[in-house]
Enzyme design. Structure first.
Site, mmCIF file in Angstrom:
data_model
loop_
_atom_site.group_PDB
_atom_site.id
_atom_site.type_symbol
_atom_site.label_atom_id
_atom_site.label_comp_id
_atom_site.label_asym_id
_atom_site.label_seq_id
_atom_site.Cartn_x
_atom_site.Cartn_y
_atom_site.Cartn_z
ATOM 1 N N LYS A 128 0.762 -1.087 -0.011
ATOM 2 C CA LYS A 128 0.125 0.057 -0.023
ATOM 3 C C LYS A 128 0.939 1.109 0.033
ATOM 4 O O LYS A 128 1.910 1.356 0.625
ATOM 5 C CB LYS A 128 -0.886 -0.115 1.197
ATOM 6 C CG LYS A 128 -1.795 1.088 1.348
ATOM 7 C CD LYS A 128 -2.843 0.881 2.753
ATOM 8 C CE LYS A 128 -3.700 1.970 2.792
ATOM 9 N NZ LYS A 128 -4.474 1.698 3.989
ATOM 10 N N SER A 151 -9.497 1.833 2.973
ATOM 11 C CA SER A 151 -8.380 2.505 2.692
ATOM 12 C C SER A 151 -7.336 1.632 1.676
ATOM 13 O O SER A 151 -6.666 2.127 1.053
ATOM 14 C CB SER A 151 -7.732 3.436 3.610
ATOM 15 O OG SER A 151 -7.042 2.629 4.597
ATOM 16 N N SER A 186 -10.033 -1.013 7.552
ATOM 17 C CA SER A 186 -9.380 -0.951 6.022
ATOM 18 C C SER A 186 -8.566 -1.989 5.610
ATOM 19 O O SER A 186 -7.886 -2.057 4.518
ATOM 20 C CB SER A 186 -8.722 0.563 5.958
ATOM 21 O OG SER A 186 -9.698 1.410 5.668
#
Length: 563
Positions: A117, A196, A220
């Site tokens: 990420k 997210s 998330s």
């Protein structure tokens, strides 16, 4: 790193993806657009230990594996927006891994491509949190990335995310960032991938990498894992270092694995743990962490296990009957596998919601400034006010959403404010007691709850769910606020859309939760790969696809999407 952990929290932390430069073939809608076989091996259905065995037997190389993923990124990412940047050294790293294997190296992740990420620092690729304010940053590897590389992993790419983990705007669309655009899920391209870490979720589900790193403050990791048919582990805070990760709050933030099966999640978690001198919370993992969680993969773990069933407050059965059916099927699986069921087992988490949000606002102000001051070079924003100023000066880059949460956070007194400290103490103690007391009173090994509802249609104007939170399904907040672990596992489908269930435990309960999740996965085998449908077929409006029955593999065909 926050998801819609409750209907009243507008501050969702979600993820997005940007198209890579260069020509790409169009997505073939309605089936997997390219084969997932390399050297005769179905990469989508193969675990990391099986891949390692194939490479040890010279049936597969890391170079072949990396080339497979790079080809899929080029072909699919223009439609998915799941990848922000590809590592320029990925093939060289793969060649080095193959050379190391020929010398007898057998590290657990040797030659395995991982997508990270884009709020986690990685050498050689910018870390942007999706914002143009950090475009071109060049921090060194976060501790957790160093741990993955030490285990032999190849960082193949950075995943799109909700900008600033969706702790910026109200409303907002999960999976949107200024740099990455809007992430689209691979099961239905017009649906929202949730959370997210949605870029990581989409990338792993669509076979753009073997495994992925997500982060969570409240939901998330688990929500994008559930929505994208994945296994996701939200670890105990302190099991994985937070240093070098763009923060919301050190009190709740954690990174964790997002994978297509429990086995890979266990392998990955073991590689991510470690005591980091730059993160004091990791000192507490001594005696509780393991370098190899595969030892806990036990297909018989549900036999005699006491499992509480949490329904009330996680969904509305009158609005989401498909979730009621999902939970009924999950309980039936547990019973068939020998578990002892306590139903209902309600986690009384509601009193923690308001103090949690109060604490996150004031903690973010200081924690994001701490990151900016430590991990970015001169010329980059150094304070939250700098970020607000950047957004206001660059509406063409940072639209269409606002900076309402940034402003609300800036207006707090930060961590030094006694009201902030009181809110954190209140939220954490309420959440921990809600889990601990329920488990102790009923002698529970874990609590099961629905992870997510059917993915909603992405709304670029009104944001997540179009403001209609009556359809929201989620159970992330108790574990998130308490700093305790949870793990989500695929459990069924509504039409083509995946649904998951979460196993929730007490602090440092990762071994037990992994065992239970593995046994549940072994009994159901629910996950199917995405088919890249553009939208739900009109002919599906009248039909309903119930969750898979225990012991059966079930394809995700057309069906009605419940509200």
């Amino acid at each position: 790193m926050l998801t819609l952990g409750r209907r009243t929290l507008v501050a969702t932390l979600l993820v997005t993806v940007v198209s890579l430069a260069g020509a790409a073939a169009p997505v073939v809608v309605g089936r997997q657009p390219t084969a997932t076989r390399v050297a005769g091996i179905d990469i989508d259905a193969t675990t990391i230990p099986q891949l390692q065995s194939a490479m040890d037997r010279h049936r597969l190389t890391s170079v072949q594996l990396v080339r497979f993923y790079l080809q899929r990124i080029r072909k699919l990412n223009p439609a998915l927006n799941a990848v922000i940047e590809v590592s320029p050294t990925a093939l060289a790293d793969a060649r080095a891994a193959d050379k190391a294997r020929r010398r007898g190296d057998h590290r657990p992740l040797l030659g395995i491509p991982v997508i990270v990420k884009d709020n986690v620092d990685t050498t050689g690729m910018p870390t942007t949190a999706g914002s143009w304010a950090l475009a071109g940053s060049d921090p060194s590897d976060a501790f957790l990335v160093r741990q993955l590389r030490a285990a032999g992993a190849i960082i193949i790419a950075k995943a799109n995310l909700s900008e600033w983990a969706n702790f910026r705007s109200s409303p907002s669309s999960s999976g949107w960032s200024g740099i990455g655009g809007q992430t689209n899920m691979a099961y239905l391209l017009d649906r929202n991938a949730c959370g997210s870490s949605s870029g990581t979720g989409v990338a792993v589900s669509a076979d753009l990498a073997t495994i992925g790193v997500g982060t969570e403050t409240d939901g998330s990791i688990v929500c994008p894992s559930g929505a994208n048919g994945l296994v996701g582990i939200k670890p105990t805070v302190g099991l994985v270092s937070r240093a070098g990760v763009v923060p919301i709050s050190a009190d709740q933030d954690t990174a964790g694995p997002m994978t297509r099966n429990v086995t890979d999640a266990a392998v990955m978690l073991g590689a991510m743990t470690g005591i980091d001198p730059d993160d004091s919370a990791t000192a507490d993992q001594a005696g509780h962490a393991y370098s190899d969680y595969r030892q806990f993969l036990n297909a018989a773990a549900l036999q005699g296990a006491r499992i509480g069933v949490w329904r009330e407050g996680t969904y509305d059965p009158t609005v989401s009957p498909e979730i009621e059916a999902l939970m009924d099927d999950a309980v039936a699986t547990l019973v068939e596998q020998g578990a002892i069921i306590v139903d209902p087992a309600r986690i009384e988490i509601e009193p923690a919601y308001e103090p949690e949000f109060t604490a996150l606002l004031c903690e973010f102000k200081d924690d994001v400034a701490g990151y900016l001051g430590t991990y970015t070079r001169p010329g980059f924003p150094k304070t939250l006010q700098d970020l607000i100023d950047f957004n206001e000066a660059n509406p063409d880059l940072e639209g269409p959403w606002n900076s309402d949460l940034f402003v609300a956070s800036q207006e707090t007194g930060g961590r030094a404010d006694p009201d902030c400290q009181a809110a954190r103490q209140s939220a954490t103690s309420i959440a921990q007691a809600a889990i601990d007391d329920l488990m102790a009173a009923n002698d529970l090994d874990a609590i099961i709850a629905p992870t997510n509802g059917p993915a909603w249609v992405t709304d670029p104007v009104n944001g997540d769910l179009g403001g209609d939170f009556s359809t929201f399904v989620g159970s992330s907040s108790p574990s998130a606020i308490a700093g305790y672990p949870s793990i989500t596992v695929p459990a069924g489908h509504e039409g083509p859309l995946p649904l998951g269930v979460s196993f929730i435990g007490a602090k440092w309960d990762e071994p037990g939760l992994i065992a239970l999740a593995y046994a549940f996965e072994h009994a159901t085998h629910v996950r199917v790969p995405p088919r890249f449908l553009e939208t739900l077929p009109a002919t599906a409006a009248g039909g309903r696809h119930t969750p898979a029955k225990p012991g059966h593999q079930q394809s995700a065909g057309p069906g009605r999407i419940g509200r």
